[in-house]
Design a protein around this motif. Structure first.
Motif, PDB file in Angstrom:
ATOM      1  N   SER A   1      -9.598  -3.334   5.966  1.00  0.00           N
ATOM      2  CA  SER A   1      -9.850  -4.559   5.727  1.00  0.00           C
ATOM      3  C   SER A   1      -8.609  -5.541   5.661  1.00  0.00           C
ATOM      4  CB  SER A   1     -10.703  -4.882   4.477  1.00  0.00           C
ATOM      5  OG  SER A   1     -10.350  -4.358   3.435  1.00  0.00           O
ATOM      6  N   VAL A   2      -7.549  -4.752   5.452  1.00  0.00           N
ATOM      7  CA  VAL A   2      -6.304  -5.532   4.810  1.00  0.00           C
ATOM      8  C   VAL A   2      -5.293  -5.334   6.071  1.00  0.00           C
ATOM      9  CG1 VAL A   2      -6.858  -5.308   2.553  1.00  0.00           C
ATOM     10  CG2 VAL A   2      -4.986  -4.009   3.678  1.00  0.00           C
ATOM     11  N   ARG A   3      -5.394  -4.364   6.926  1.00  0.00           N
ATOM     12  CA  ARG A   3      -4.432  -3.874   8.006  1.00  0.00           C
ATOM     13  C   ARG A   3      -3.953  -5.272   8.822  1.00  0.00           C
ATOM     14  NH1 ARG A   3      -6.791  -0.101   9.776  1.00  0.00           N
ATOM     15  NH2 ARG A   3      -5.857   1.543   8.284  1.00  0.00           N
ATOM     16  N   GLY A   4      -2.702  -5.623   8.946  1.00  0.00           N
ATOM     17  CA  GLY A   4      -2.343  -6.584   9.718  1.00  0.00           C
ATOM     18  C   GLY A   4      -2.058  -7.872   8.934  1.00  0.00           C
ATOM     19  N   ARG A   5      -2.733  -7.791   7.705  1.00  0.00           N
ATOM     20  CA  ARG A   5      -2.530  -9.104   6.674  1.00  0.00           C
ATOM     21  C   ARG A   5      -1.670  -8.864   5.516  1.00  0.00           C
ATOM     22  NH1 ARG A   5      -6.699 -10.808   4.261  1.00  0.00           N
ATOM     23  NH2 ARG A   5      -7.839  -8.767   4.050  1.00  0.00           N
ATOM     24  N   PHE A   6      -1.656  -7.356   5.062  1.00  0.00           N
ATOM     25  CA  PHE A   6      -0.908  -6.960   3.836  1.00  0.00           C
ATOM     26  C   PHE A   6       0.174  -6.089   4.529  1.00  0.00           C
ATOM     27  CE2 PHE A   6      -4.334  -7.217   0.543  1.00  0.00           C
ATOM     28  CZ  PHE A   6      -4.648  -8.530   1.000  1.00  0.00           C
ATOM     29  N   THR A   7       1.229  -6.241   3.603  1.00  0.00           N
ATOM     30  CA  THR A   7       2.431  -5.295   3.702  1.00  0.00           C
ATOM     31  C   THR A   7       3.017  -4.837   2.567  1.00  0.00           C
ATOM     32  OG1 THR A   7       3.252  -6.494   5.919  1.00  0.00           O
ATOM     33  CG2 THR A   7       4.744  -5.222   4.943  1.00  0.00           C
ATOM     34  N   ILE A   8       3.003  -3.423   2.446  1.00  0.00           N
ATOM     35  CA  ILE A   8       3.720  -2.797   1.235  1.00  0.00           C
ATOM     36  C   ILE A   8       5.298  -2.490   1.499  1.00  0.00           C
ATOM     37  CG2 ILE A   8       2.937  -0.497   1.885  1.00  0.00           C
ATOM     38  CD1 ILE A   8       2.083   0.097  -1.014  1.00  0.00           C
ATOM     39  N   SER A   9       5.836  -2.428   0.504  1.00  0.00           N
ATOM     40  CA  SER A   9       7.343  -2.093   0.442  1.00  0.00           C
ATOM     41  C   SER A   9       7.435  -1.621  -0.791  1.00  0.00           C
ATOM     42  CB  SER A   9       8.250  -3.473   0.737  1.00  0.00           C
ATOM     43  OG  SER A   9       8.057  -4.322  -0.192  1.00  0.00           O
ATOM     44  N   GLY A  10       8.799  -0.573  -0.884  1.00  0.00           N
ATOM     45  CA  GLY A  10       9.033  -0.050  -2.384  1.00  0.00           C
ATOM     46  C   GLY A  10      10.251   0.837  -2.005  1.00  0.00           C
ATOM     47  N   TYR A  11      10.515   1.713  -3.039  1.00  0.00           N
ATOM     48  CA  TYR A  11      11.671   2.701  -3.009  1.00  0.00           C
ATOM     49  C   TYR A  11      13.129   1.825  -2.971  1.00  0.00           C
ATOM     50  CZ  TYR A  11       8.198   6.416  -2.371  1.00  0.00           C
ATOM     51  OH  TYR A  11       7.152   7.275  -2.774  1.00  0.00           O
ATOM     52  N   ASN A  12      12.895   0.782  -3.599  1.00  0.00           N
ATOM     53  CA  ASN A  12      14.555   0.121  -3.704  1.00  0.00           C
ATOM     54  C   ASN A  12      14.915   0.769  -5.010  1.00  0.00           C
ATOM     55  OD1 ASN A  12      13.179  -0.960  -6.208  1.00  0.00           O
ATOM     56  ND2 ASN A  12      13.324  -3.186  -5.338  1.00  0.00           N
ATOM     57  N   ALA A  13      16.165   0.355  -5.435  1.00  0.00           N
ATOM     58  CA  ALA A  13      17.032   0.883  -6.447  1.00  0.00           C
ATOM     59  C   ALA A  13      16.365   0.896  -7.613  1.00  0.00           C
ATOM     60  CB  ALA A  13      18.308   0.143  -6.370  1.00  0.00           C
ATOM     61  N   ASP A  14      15.574   0.058  -8.158  1.00  0.00           N
ATOM     62  CA  ASP A  14      14.960  -0.125  -9.430  1.00  0.00           C
ATOM     63  C   ASP A  14      13.578   0.205  -9.103  1.00  0.00           C
ATOM     64  OD1 ASP A  14      16.402  -3.497  -9.434  1.00  0.00           O
ATOM     65  OD2 ASP A  14      17.036  -1.626 -10.643  1.00  0.00           O
ATOM     66  N   ASN A  15      13.366   1.038  -8.175  1.00  0.00           N
ATOM     67  CA  ASN A  15      11.792   1.698  -8.100  1.00  0.00           C
ATOM     68  C   ASN A  15      10.726   0.502  -7.974  1.00  0.00           C
ATOM     69  OD1 ASN A  15      12.650   4.462  -7.667  1.00  0.00           O
ATOM     70  ND2 ASN A  15      13.033   4.685  -9.807  1.00  0.00           N
ATOM     71  N   ALA A  16      10.703  -0.668  -7.539  1.00  0.00           N
ATOM     72  CA  ALA A  16       9.810  -1.496  -7.672  1.00  0.00           C
ATOM     73  C   ALA A  16       9.167  -1.257  -6.465  1.00  0.00           C
ATOM     74  CB  ALA A  16      10.565  -2.941  -7.818  1.00  0.00           C
ATOM     75  N   ALA A  17       7.815  -1.701  -6.265  1.00  0.00           N
ATOM     76  CA  ALA A  17       7.074  -1.900  -5.454  1.00  0.00           C
ATOM     77  C   ALA A  17       6.423  -3.410  -5.048  1.00  0.00           C
ATOM     78  CB  ALA A  17       5.640  -0.837  -5.438  1.00  0.00           C
ATOM     79  N   TYR A  18       6.214  -3.676  -4.077  1.00  0.00           N
ATOM     80  CA  TYR A  18       5.645  -5.093  -3.679  1.00  0.00           C
ATOM     81  C   TYR A  18       4.456  -4.873  -2.688  1.00  0.00           C
ATOM     82  CZ  TYR A  18      10.367  -6.170  -5.269  1.00  0.00           C
ATOM     83  OH  TYR A  18      11.530  -6.106  -6.215  1.00  0.00           O
ATOM     84  N   LEU A  19       3.755  -5.962  -2.983  1.00  0.00           N
ATOM     85  CA  LEU A  19       2.524  -6.159  -1.908  1.00  0.00           C
ATOM     86  C   LEU A  19       2.444  -7.639  -1.433  1.00  0.00           C
ATOM     87  CD1 LEU A  19       0.265  -4.470  -0.231  1.00  0.00           C
ATOM     88  CD2 LEU A  19      -1.294  -5.705  -2.242  1.00  0.00           C
ATOM     89  N   GLN A  20       2.959  -7.744   0.072  1.00  0.00           N
ATOM     90  CA  GLN A  20       2.764  -9.043   0.661  1.00  0.00           C
ATOM     91  C   GLN A  20       1.475  -9.373   1.047  1.00  0.00           C
ATOM     92  OE1 GLN A  20       5.349 -11.742   0.463  1.00  0.00           O
ATOM     93  NE2 GLN A  20       3.618 -13.066   1.618  1.00  0.00           N
ATOM     94  N   MET A  21       0.737 -10.199   0.838  1.00  0.00           N
ATOM     95  CA  MET A  21      -0.603 -10.533   1.201  1.00  0.00           C
ATOM     96  C   MET A  21      -0.612 -11.895   1.738  1.00  0.00           C
ATOM     97  SD  MET A  21      -2.718  -9.318  -2.262  1.00  0.00           S
ATOM     98  CE  MET A  21      -2.167 -10.604  -3.115  1.00  0.00           C
ATOM     99  N   ASN A  22      -0.880 -11.910   3.215  1.00  0.00           N
ATOM    100  CA  ASN A  22      -1.030 -13.031   4.026  1.00  0.00           C
ATOM    101  C   ASN A  22      -2.396 -13.353   4.287  1.00  0.00           C
ATOM    102  OD1 ASN A  22       1.830 -13.150   3.928  1.00  0.00           O
ATOM    103  ND2 ASN A  22       2.166 -12.035   5.588  1.00  0.00           N
ATOM    104  N   ASN A  23      -2.541 -14.562   4.788  1.00  0.00           N
ATOM    105  CA  ASN A  23      -4.087 -14.690   5.405  1.00  0.00           C
ATOM    106  C   ASN A  23      -5.158 -14.428   4.466  1.00  0.00           C
ATOM    107  OD1 ASN A  23      -5.970 -15.887   7.147  1.00  0.00           O
ATOM    108  ND2 ASN A  23      -6.099 -14.310   8.545  1.00  0.00           N
ATOM    109  N   LEU A  24      -5.101 -14.677   3.041  1.00  0.00           N
ATOM    110  CA  LEU A  24      -6.074 -14.281   2.376  1.00  0.00           C
ATOM    111  C   LEU A  24      -7.481 -14.865   2.466  1.00  0.00           C
ATOM    112  CD1 LEU A  24      -3.620 -14.170  -1.005  1.00  0.00           C
ATOM    113  CD2 LEU A  24      -4.737 -12.394  -0.233  1.00  0.00           C
ATOM    114  N   LYS A  25      -8.215 -13.938   2.148  1.00  0.00           N
ATOM    115  CA  LYS A  25      -9.692 -14.245   2.315  1.00  0.00           C
ATOM    116  C   LYS A  25     -10.464 -14.220   1.054  1.00  0.00           C
ATOM    117  CE  LYS A  25      -9.779 -12.155   6.768  1.00  0.00           C
ATOM    118  NZ  LYS A  25     -10.406 -11.206   7.576  1.00  0.00           N
ATOM    119  N   PRO A  26     -11.607 -14.818   0.676  1.00  0.00           N
ATOM    120  CA  PRO A  26     -12.326 -14.612  -0.457  1.00  0.00           C
ATOM    121  C   PRO A  26     -12.760 -13.449  -0.918  1.00  0.00           C
ATOM    122  CG  PRO A  26     -13.283 -16.579   0.747  1.00  0.00           C
ATOM    123  CD  PRO A  26     -12.212 -15.827   1.489  1.00  0.00           C
TER     124      PRO A  26
END
Length: 130
Positions: free
Chosen positions: A62-87
């Motif tokens: 349901s989110v493929r193509g709209r959401f992008t996960i990233s992580g494993y940076n120096a501070d061990n932070a993770a991110y979730l970029q969410m585009n074209n959000l739906k209700p």
């Protein structure tokens, strides 16, 4: 003690974007996977996205193509970029890290990685509405 804290949630109109962050503190020498889950009222918590140390990612359909996960940076932070959000994306979003156990001050479970400790944040609310 390992702690995860999510941020970046809020109210957004359909078609808008949000970027969620997961800040980590404590001992995290090895992380098998970084996950984002979500839970809507009256529904079970579902896995939304996962990233592995190799950079490999996986998304629920349901989110493929709209959401992008990233992580494993120096501070061990993770991110979730969410585009074209739906209700239907409205939910509380949680980050979760899978780490070797012991030690474990989170939730213990046996996985394909061996003894694994699951660490969860408290969640951040995402509301998509016009």
């Amino acid at each position: 003690q390992v702690q995860l804290v999510e941020s970046g949630g809020g109210l957004v109109q359909p078609g808008g974007s949000l970027r969620l962050s997961c800040a980590a503190s404590g001992r995290l020498h090895t992380i098998y996977a970084m996950d984002w889950y979500r839970q809507a009222p009256g529904k079970r918590r579902e896995l939304v996205a996962r990233i592995l140390r190799s950079g490999s990612t996986n998304y629920t359909d349901s989110v493929r193509g709209r959401f992008t996960i990233s992580g494993y940076n120096a501070d061990n932070a993770a991110y979730l970029q969410m585009n074209n959000l739906k209700p239907e994306d409205t939910a509380v979003y949680y980050c979760n890290y899978l780490t070797p156990a012991p030690p474990c001050t989170g939730d213990y479970w046996q996985t394909e990685y061996g003894p694994t400790c699951f660490y969860w944040g408290q969640g951040t609310q995402v509301t998509v509405a016009s």
